[in-house]
Design an enzyme around this catalytic site. Sequence first.
Site, PDB file in Angstrom:
ATOM      1  N   ASP A   1      85.954 -27.277  40.710  1.00 19.90           N
ATOM      2  CA  ASP A   1      85.314 -27.286  41.339  1.00 19.90           C
ATOM      3  C   ASP A   1      83.312 -27.177  40.814  1.00 19.90           C
ATOM      4  OD1 ASP A   1      83.602 -28.571  43.900  1.00 19.90           O
ATOM      5  OD2 ASP A   1      85.279 -27.232  45.032  1.00 19.90           O
TER       6      ASP A   1
HETATM    7  C1  BGC Z   1      83.275 -29.488  47.241  1.00 22.00           C
HETATM    8  C2  BGC Z   1      83.340 -30.739  46.251  1.00 22.00           C
HETATM    9  C3  BGC Z   1      83.483 -31.871  45.405  1.00 22.00           C
HETATM   10  C4  BGC Z   1      81.971 -30.946  45.104  1.00 22.00           C
HETATM   11  C5  BGC Z   1      81.014 -31.991  44.218  1.00 22.00           C
HETATM   12  C6  BGC Z   1      81.931 -28.507  45.857  1.00 22.00           C
HETATM   13  O1  BGC Z   1      81.281 -28.318  46.572  1.00 22.00           O
HETATM   14  O2  BGC Z   1      83.547 -28.177  47.282  1.00 22.00           O
HETATM   15  O3  BGC Z   1      84.550 -31.348  46.751  1.00 22.00           O
HETATM   16  O4  BGC Z   1      83.860 -32.802  44.868  1.00 22.00           O
HETATM   17  O5  BGC Z   1      80.561 -30.116  45.040  1.00 22.00           O
HETATM   18  O6  BGC Z   1      79.907 -31.927  44.788  1.00 22.00           O
END
Ligand code: BGC
Length: 753
Positions: A282
């Site tokens: 993530d």
């Molecule tokens: C979120 C993810 C997301 C990623 C990219 C993160 O803050 O937890 O679900 O895919 O950002 O935007």
Amino acid sequence: MNGKVCVVVLGFLAVAAGAQVPAQQRPWMNASLSPDARADLVLNQMTRDEAFILIDGYFGMPYQAANRPLLTAEIKAQMPMSAGLIPGIPRLGIPALTESDASLGVANGGNMRPGDTATALPSSLLTAATFNPEQAFAGGSMIAREARAKGYNVLLAGGTNLAREPRGGRTFEYAGEDPLLAGIMVGESIRGIQSQAVLSTAKHFALNDQETARTVMSANISDADARESDLLAFEIALERGDPGAIMCSYNRVNNNYACEDHYLLTEILKGDWGYRGFVMSDWGAVHSTVAAALNGLDQESSNGSDRLDYFGPPLKEAVAKGQVPETRLRNMVHRILRSMFAKGLFDRPVVKGPIDVDADLAVAQTAAEEGIVLLKNDKAVLPLSMAKRQKIAVIGAHADLGVPSGGGSSQVLGIGHSKELEVPTGGGTRVIAGETWTLPRDTVVLHASAPLTEIRRMAPQAKVTYAAGDDIAAAVALAKKSDLAIVFVHQHMREGVDVIDLSLPGNQDELIAAVAAANPHTIVVLETGGPVTMPWLDKVDGVVEAWYSGNRGGAAIARILFGEVNPSGRLPVTFPITESQLPHPIITGQRPDGRIIGTNGSPTVYDVIYNEGSKVGYRWFEDQKLPPLFPFGYGLSYTSFAYEGLKVTGGNTLAFGFDVRNTGTRAGKTVAQIYVKPPYGETRLVGFSKVDLAPGEVKHVTLTADPRLLAMFDGDANIWRVTDGEYQVRLGGSATDKAATASAHVNAGTIRP
Ligand code: BGC
């Protein structure tokens, strides 16, 4: 080659930069070879530097954090203006990975691509409420078609976390509290996405069940409990959907960061489950180089979001020093390439083009119509008559403009979006345990399907008048002079922040009570991320849970209110009477204003002890003998159903046969649900089937239990164990319904994970 390929595993090319390999000399483009063979063929042509390109990703916009690799013109040119980018390697014909968030549609949070709208599906929780895997598949493939047209070949979708903590800020982005339901629905959505040659993730692995503390908390739970709940949801989703990538989560699990947890990533995911895709982090969830690489992380998603560019120069150095073996580096790259081949990224490159707006909006509307849940219908107040010359008051929640959506990285700017649809929400104060707290403010994005307009369209004979609802006296005055009142209420949820409790924010509980006192025919339409409490429930005739209903939500709500659609959604989460019934009456360690207290006062060490174990949602309520406000699986229809002739066959698992009959006068769909209580352990949903019946019609349904749902996980022996004994079975329309019961013997057995 006669279909046989001998892949000799070599090191990387020992040159600084390899020469262009002409298209006709790329044997990995032979689609009849296996993805593994193709991955190795291209891998053997790569230099070590090229390998690093594939494992060290960029934030998807020209954003240059200090001490990060330079954004060259070549990289900038590929920036997808969305979540992430892994640059391509044109010399070898390797396409860039262009990543977009996509839980509910092709996201465009913060309007990063000015004016780029996409079809917004309803919330994933609403899709789960359809209990219809076909809806999840259709939604996934719709998003992927739009993603291709917008130039994305990777979708950061597949939110599989359980609604273990119903106040979790992303409850709307997930598929409810039950591992079987969540696993099936998310798996089907992933399958839908990947049916369009777009690679999907499943995320956030694992136990990222609450938001405010997500980057500092440790989710502490026993191995067996995790395997029987949150991990089982992922296991089923992976089996169904086979996502090309798994996104590891921000939080720690039993004190290890999820993105460097050997047990989770290497032993369970890649070991026990035999997962052959790659693990991506993530955004900002990486905390080390050597530990992350050795323990199972294959790709740093966004080097600008982490504290360091861990999989850049530090990993190069670690490989050079032998701290991370070169074989592991090759394995990381192999997994990425393998998924790219397996999901069609080489063979069906994305091509930008127009989207089919009407067809895609129809997908969003059908899902909404099947996932909206009718919770209360006293005196058969619903469906409303289209022909009556009546005065209808529509009150609250910006029903004159649109329907709300949840916030965060999943934010879609729906078709028809305009600035007017971005409205403030939150703020104000709340008194909890004698203390006054200031609540966060936010902006909610509405989707352009206004319930008011759709109700007017549906009831041309009626006089339909709107009151905003913030002025309770004005709403009451309107309700008094109307024949019936429909009150829309809204609970906002967003990524990164949990809601502090399950009350409707602001003055909305008061608004409903006041309107209901003024008009005896009051219907409430809930537009919530998850469950809410309903202190006014006895005072109103009708309650409809419309969730975040997406780009055609207003139309779907109106068609249900007026009976054009017979409601068939069922709750994918338990609705408690009060928070005191939850395993954690308040979110541990978190202050009511959403800030963290932390364990022993520390803001960075924060243990959440999930002592309810695998008893998430309805399992907890049954175990504690707590009556919920509305149970998991519950939902009404404008017709009625009977469940008859239950036959259960025991043996090494349980098989079920039964009839479902429509006993009413309208066509409708119900969800037949089978729950089993093993001799030891709590009750589980082991099967469900959505059945569509004409009036009087009977259909026979057969289901077989996945034996893991009958078993307990033995963490010491790393095996599922089915206990020998008598298993109690019940069939009905919710987790507390006992329309038919039976029991059968199941033999002792074990299942390898
Ligand atoms: C979120 C993810 C997301 C990623 C990219 C993160 O803050 O937890 O679900 O895919 O950002 O935007």
